[in-house]
Write an enzyme that holds these catalytic residues in place. Structure first.
Site, PDB file in Angstrom:
ATOM      1  CE1 TYR A 146      -3.334  -2.723   0.744  1.00  0.00           C
ATOM      2  CE2 TYR A 146      -4.709  -0.869   0.869  1.00  0.00           C
ATOM      3  CZ  TYR A 146      -4.666  -2.278   0.788  1.00  0.00           C
ATOM      4  OH  TYR A 146      -5.815  -2.781   0.857  1.00  0.00           O
ATOM      5  CE  LYS A 195       2.565 -18.115  -2.256  1.00  0.00           C
ATOM      6  NZ  LYS A 195       1.679 -19.189  -2.130  1.00  0.00           N
ATOM      7  CG  ASP A 227      -1.303 -20.469  -0.866  1.00  0.00           C
ATOM      8  OD1 ASP A 227      -0.718 -20.347   0.317  1.00  0.00           O
ATOM      9  OD2 ASP A 227      -1.039 -21.182  -1.773  1.00  0.00           O
ATOM     10  CG  ASP A 251      -7.909  -5.048   1.626  1.00  0.00           C
ATOM     11  OD1 ASP A 251      -8.593  -4.573   2.147  1.00  0.00           O
ATOM     12  OD2 ASP A 251      -7.799  -5.071   0.411  1.00  0.00           O
ATOM     13  CG  ASP A 255     -13.230  -7.601   2.339  1.00  0.00           C
ATOM     14  OD1 ASP A 255     -13.319  -6.679   3.232  1.00  0.00           O
ATOM     15  OD2 ASP A 255     -13.801  -7.093   1.153  1.00  0.00           O
TER      16      ASP A 255
HETATM   17  C1  IPM Z   1     -10.293  -1.356   3.946  1.00  0.00           C
HETATM   18  C2  IPM Z   1     -10.753  -0.984   2.650  1.00  0.00           C
HETATM   19  C3  IPM Z   1      -9.346  -0.120   2.293  1.00  0.00           C
HETATM   20  C4  IPM Z   1      -8.030  -0.832   2.244  1.00  0.00           C
HETATM   21  C5  IPM Z   1      -9.589   0.816   0.981  1.00  0.00           C
HETATM   22  C6  IPM Z   1     -10.881   1.519   0.944  1.00  0.00           C
HETATM   23  C7  IPM Z   1      -8.524   1.679   0.463  1.00  0.00           C
HETATM   24  O1  IPM Z   1     -10.689  -2.035   1.615  1.00  0.00           O
HETATM   25  O2  IPM Z   1     -10.128  -0.904   5.000  1.00  0.00           O
HETATM   26  O3  IPM Z   1     -10.029  -2.790   4.073  1.00  0.00           O
HETATM   27  O4  IPM Z   1      -7.714  -1.497   1.164  1.00  0.00           O
HETATM   28  O5  IPM Z   1      -7.287  -0.728   3.276  1.00  0.00           O
HETATM   29 MG    MG Z   2     -10.510  -4.063   2.673  1.00  0.00          MG
END
Ligand code: IPM
Ligand code: MG
Length: 361
Positions: A146, A195, A227, A251, A255
């Protein structure tokens, strides 16, 4: 006691979910004897509309001078919103990344657990769910891909783009220390995800995590390739306590972990630096498609506010009360649309906020 809270409602459903979180905080303040002094700030798309940039230096300075930041969500529909016609460094997300970096919020805590009441929303089979699961994803938030050098160029008519995944040992050590500290307060297990079979940055990550582990003999450390971790999260989520990982892997895995709980609208997060200061926001996005329709689930933001009381303000009792109120509302059968199931009562954003506030009072 009084505290200064910077509030960033943000874009999409952000303003309406933050409004409900503030409603609940104010009720908790009356009951537990604290006062929050809010300063509302623009960030993301809302800031682009007013200031032309997603984050101003003034906003950073006000956030820094506060005890904590409570945030909704930022960003719009990338296909239709004019914000996404701007250069990448001027889009809403760039504001969030800059804020994380400027406030040195290197430790991102994303709890993912299954609410008993929401078992029906979990996409996994019953025998995989078993007695449920409860994990904490600890994501490094200010390094890695990032924030590494990046550029796009054209060489002899061929377009080329480069991103850099860079970590130094200090960046790894400080998030590892936080990970082990948090594991100590939970079930005492850290699974470090990398990884290391391919990446140098992961081999350094693994070596430094092992060094830190020596200081925490009471915490059990394991390593897992990213993975495999993606697979294990849907095969046997109960095996995880703390998952410790770098920015990009975190990240993606956070999710996945939140989806596995079936209720991303329920999951809070905290981003911390070396001090008590932190930024608190729901794990989900700004859902522009339902913004302003009184449909959004405010619970993730309410729970993020509870995390703020616990981690930044040491108001544990009030945090407990808010969390208990959320559980009670679910027990009482109230649901927003995203977690609705048969036999429950569907309510909107504002009503959900009222119901939680009533149970804190
Ligand atoms: C998160 C989001 C952010 C990230 C985006 C909005 C830049 O996906 O907070 O997980 O990737 O960190
Ligand atoms: Mg995210």
């Amino acid at each position: 006691m009084g505290y200064k809270i910077a509030v960033i409602p943000g874009d999409g459903i952000g303003p309406e979910i933050v409004r409900e979180a503030r409603k609940v905080l104010d009720v908790a303040g009356k009951k537990y004897g604290f006062e929050l002094d809010y300063t509302e700030l623009f960030m993301g798309g809302a800031s682009i509309d007013v200031n032309g940039v997603p984050l101003t230096d003034e906003t950073i300075a006000i956030a820094k001078a506060s005890d904590a930041v409570l945030m909704g969500s930022i960003g719009g529909d990338a296909k239709t919103s004019p914000w996404y016609q701007l250069a990448p460094n001027l889009r809403p997300e760039a504001g969030l990344l800059k804020l994380r970096k400027s406030l040195n919020l290197f430790a991102n805590l994303r709890p993912a657990y299954l609410y008993d009441e929401l078992r029906a929303a979990c996409p996994l089979r019953d025998e995989i769910i078993g007695d449920g699961f409860d994990m904490m994803i600890m994501r490094e938030l200010t390094g890695g891909l990032y924030f590494g050098a990046r550029h796009t160029e054209e060489v002899d008519g061929v377009r080329k783009a480069v991103d850099t995944l860079e970590y130094n040992e200090n960046e790894i050590r400080r998030i590892a220390v936080k990970g082990f500290e948090i594991a100590r307060k939970r079930r005492g297990k850290v699974c470090s995800v990398d990884k290391a079979n391919v990446l140098d940055s992961s081999r350094l990550w693994r070596a430094v995590v092992e060094e830190v582990a020596k200081e925490y003999p009471d915490v059990e450390l394991s390593h897992m390739l990213v993975d495999n971790c993606a697979m294990q999260l849907v095969r046997d989520p109960a095996q995880f306590d703390v998952i410790l990982t770098e920015n990009m892997f975190g990240d993606i895995l956070s999710d996945e972990a939140s989806m596995v709980t079936g209720s991303i609208g329920m999951l809070s997060s905290a981003s911390l630096n070396e001090t008590k200061f932190g930024l608190y926001e729901p794990s989900h996005g700004s859902a522009p498609d339902i913004a302003g329709m009184d449909k959004a689930n405010p619970i993730a933001t309410v729970l993020s506010a509870a995390m703020m009381l616990r981690y930044s303000l040491d108001l544990d009792e009030a945090a407990d009360a808010i969390e208990a109120a959320v559980k009670q509302v679910l027990k009482d059968g109230y649901r927003t649309g995203d977690i609705m199931s048969e036999g429950c009562t569907q309510v909107g954003t504002v009503r959900m906020g009222d119901l939680i506030a009533e149970r804190v009072r």
